[in-house]
Design an enzyme around this catalytic site. Structure first.
Site, short mmCIF file in Angstrom:
data_model
loop_
_atom_site.label_atom_id
_atom_site.label_comp_id
_atom_site.label_asym_id
_atom_site.label_seq_id
_atom_site.Cartn_x
_atom_site.Cartn_y
_atom_site.Cartn_z
N LYS A 190 4.88 1.57 15.97
CA LYS A 190 3.74 2.32 16.53
C LYS A 190 3.95 2.75 17.98
O LYS A 190 3.33 2.21 18.91
CB LYS A 190 2.45 1.49 16.41
CG LYS A 190 2.27 0.82 15.06
CD LYS A 190 1.23 1.49 14.20
CE LYS A 190 1.38 1.12 12.74
NZ LYS A 190 1.01 -0.21 12.33
N ASP B 227 0.81 -1.22 0.00
CA ASP B 227 0.00 0.00 0.00
C ASP B 227 0.84 1.27 0.00
O ASP B 227 0.38 2.32 0.42
CB ASP B 227 -0.93 0.01 1.23
CG ASP B 227 -0.17 -0.08 2.55
OD1 ASP B 227 1.05 -0.26 2.53
OD2 ASP B 227 -0.83 0.05 3.60
N ASP C 13 1.65 6.26 2.48
CA ASP C 13 0.97 5.00 2.76
C ASP C 13 -0.51 5.24 2.45
O ASP C 13 -1.13 6.13 3.04
CB ASP C 13 1.18 4.65 4.24
CG ASP C 13 0.41 3.41 4.67
OD1 ASP C 13 -0.69 3.16 4.15
OD2 ASP C 13 0.91 2.68 5.55
N1 GDD Z 1 0.18 -11.71 3.54
C1 GDD Z 1 -0.04 -10.93 4.60
N2 GDD Z 1 -0.37 -11.52 5.79
N3 GDD Z 1 0.05 -9.60 4.46
C2 GDD Z 1 -0.18 -8.83 5.55
C3 GDD Z 1 -0.52 -9.37 6.80
C4 GDD Z 1 -0.62 -10.80 6.92
O1 GDD Z 1 -0.90 -11.36 7.97
N4 GDD Z 1 -0.70 -8.33 7.67
C5 GDD Z 1 -0.46 -7.19 6.97
N5 GDD Z 1 -0.15 -7.49 5.69
C6 GDD Z 1 0.22 -6.55 4.61
C7 GDD Z 1 -0.82 -5.50 4.32
O2 GDD Z 1 -1.68 -5.94 3.29
C8 GDD Z 1 0.05 -4.31 3.88
O3 GDD Z 1 0.35 -4.36 2.50
C9 GDD Z 1 1.34 -4.52 4.63
O4 GDD Z 1 1.36 -5.88 5.08
C10 GDD Z 1 1.49 -3.57 5.84
O5 GDD Z 1 0.32 -3.66 6.62
P1 GDD Z 1 -0.47 -2.34 7.08
O6 GDD Z 1 -1.67 -2.81 7.82
O7 GDD Z 1 -0.65 -1.43 5.93
O8 GDD Z 1 0.56 -1.77 8.14
P2 GDD Z 1 0.77 -0.26 8.59
O9 GDD Z 1 0.60 0.68 7.48
O10 GDD Z 1 -0.03 -0.03 9.82
O11 GDD Z 1 2.33 -0.29 9.06
C11 GDD Z 1 3.33 -0.81 8.22
O12 GDD Z 1 3.68 0.13 7.22
C12 GDD Z 1 4.26 1.37 7.69
C13 GDD Z 1 4.60 2.21 6.48
O13 GDD Z 1 3.45 2.60 5.83
C14 GDD Z 1 4.56 -1.14 9.08
O14 GDD Z 1 5.46 -1.85 8.24
C15 GDD Z 1 5.21 0.11 9.65
O15 GDD Z 1 6.43 -0.21 10.31
C16 GDD Z 1 5.52 1.10 8.53
O16 GDD Z 1 6.05 2.32 9.06
MG MG Z 2 -0.05 0.55 5.52
#
Ligand code: GDD
Ligand code: MG
Length: 366
Positions: free
Chosen positions: A162, A111, A223
């Site tokens: 976080k 994303d 993001d």
């Molecule tokens: N296959 C799979 N299985 N994908 C997963 C799973 C899972 O269990 N959980 C999450 N994902 C995928 C989501 O689809 C997304 O593409 C990505 O992992 C990150 O998940 P988000 O839910 O978007 O996390 P976030 O935005 O809260 O945080 C992450 O991204 C930030 C940057 O935008 C973390 O990586 C943070 O450390 C980072 O700063």
């Molecule tokens: Mg994200």
């Protein structure tokens, strides 16, 4: 052969109701599903094989790419139960074609819209003989991200996902969701349980003294996980503030050739109007996404919003920072407070919701 894993198994809860029927990476931005923009960028960087780590609505990814005929091999690592980000990476690694234990593997969150030069981050990874290289960026408010302070040489000092308190916010430098892993490091992630790469793998690698480096850039970065970020990311691609190999040239708006836009309507700020949509007289659509088969009647104002497919917006209605699910019907002269999410199929009668008061007569006898 350069290979990549894209994490696309999340439920996209912050984008509901859009993600009730479509996984976040398959939502349309700037005329294509987001993942197609990512794939095009990976191909430009020389990636020849990509593994999608899927879970939520996994079958829709295979549907999206069933006719894909470009020069890229696509594999699917499906998790019956979500394995977390680390578990997903480990599970997807089973499908990599191989290479040596030192082969660099790109891993991307599904994303992130960014201007990062992928070849450059691969080059930096090799030059430093790193175990893991993390793309890092700086943001005004780091609380929704993983905090990653580094030393003068770029070596990662800690990883805090976080942060909860102000004291924990030790840096504005955050994990930007794109990594290069040494293959052997990726294979060492536990395979038998759920693992968070952010909460477990990265902190552990740093504590063990592994060669974990940051590659900090100030390129465009967003993001797309929240409604406002999602519409703004799409608008930025259309206007050229963000770039994608799939967007040929910057424009004020991207209007599908089968859409009908009245000559007195204004579609601005990088908005997209999808197939067969009908935009009526004096309508304003600004920095918004109007999906396929939507009708917007005379004088409606749509700002920073998404209207999902097959919905209707009545004349004079005002939407700001609103997400309208599919098959919704919002009658005339509604004035919705910002940041509402309207469920798929919802019906709101004319003047049903107004910030500034309604002139509709009271139906009860007083
Ligand atoms: N296959 C799979 N299985 N994908 C997963 C799973 C899972 O269990 N959980 C999450 N994902 C995928 C989501 O689809 C997304 O593409 C990505 O992992 C990150 O998940 P988000 O839910 O978007 O996390 P976030 O935005 O809260 O945080 C992450 O991204 C930030 C940057 O935008 C973390 O990586 C943070 O450390 C980072 O700063
Ligand atoms: Mg994200």
């Amino acid at each position: 052969m350069q290979e990549a894993i894209i994490l696309v198994g999340g439920k996209g809860t912050r984008l509901r109701p859009l993600t009730n029927h479509t996984p976040k990476p398959l939502l349309g931005v700037a005329g294509s599903s987001f993942i197609r923009h990512q794939i095009a960028k990976l191909m430009d960087a020389g990636v020849e094989h990509v593994v999608f780590a899927t879970s939520y609505l996994a079958g829709l990814f295979e549907d999206e790419f069933k006719d894909f005929s470009q020069n890229l091999e696509i594999s699917y690592a499906v998790e019956e139960v979500p394995l977390g980000t680390g578990g997903a990476i480990r599970n997807a690694a089973r499908l990599l074609r191989g290479g040596s234990a030192d082969a660099p593997v790109l891993v991307l969150n599904g994303d992130i819209l960014s201007g990062l030069d992928l070849r450059e981050v691969l080059e930096r990874h090799r030059a430093r003989d790193a175990d893991v290289t993390l793309h890092l960026t700086r943001v005004a408010d780091p609380r929704a991200f993983g905090l990653v302070p580094t030393d003068g040489s770029g070596r990662v000092l800690s990883f805090l996902e976080k942060p909860k308190t102000a004291e924990e916010c030790v840096t504005d430098q955050i994990n930007a969701g794109c990594y290069v892993f040494r293959r052997s490091v990726l294979d060492a992630i536990p395979a038998d349980r759920e693992v968070s790469v952010e909460q477990e793998t990265f902190p552990q690698l740093v504590a063990e003294g592994s060669r974990v480096f940051g590659h900090t850039t100030d390129d465009y970065w967003r993001d797309l996980g929240t409604p406002l970020a999602f519409v703004h990311g799409s608008a930025d691609l259309v206007t050229g503030r963000a770039t994608s190999p799939l967007v040929a040239q910057p424009a004020e708006a991207l209007i599908h050739p089968t859409a009908t836009v009245d000559p007195t309507a204004r579609v601005t700020g990088g908005s997209t109007v999808g197939p067969r949509a009908v935009i009526g007289p004096r309508v304003v659509v600004d920095r918004s996404i109007v999906a396929a088969d939507v009708t917007v009647d005379e004088g409606a104002l749509i700002h920073d919003s998404v209207v999902d497919h097959d919905s209707a917006i009545g004349s004079g209605t005002v939407l700001r920072e609103t997400v309208v699910g599919c098959h919704a019907h919002i009658g005339a002269d509604n004035e919705l407070p910002p940041q509402l999410r309207l469920s798929c199929g919802i019906r709101i009668p004319a003047q049903g919701v107004r910030v500034s008061g309604s002139a509709v007569a009271c139906p009860s006898v007083h």
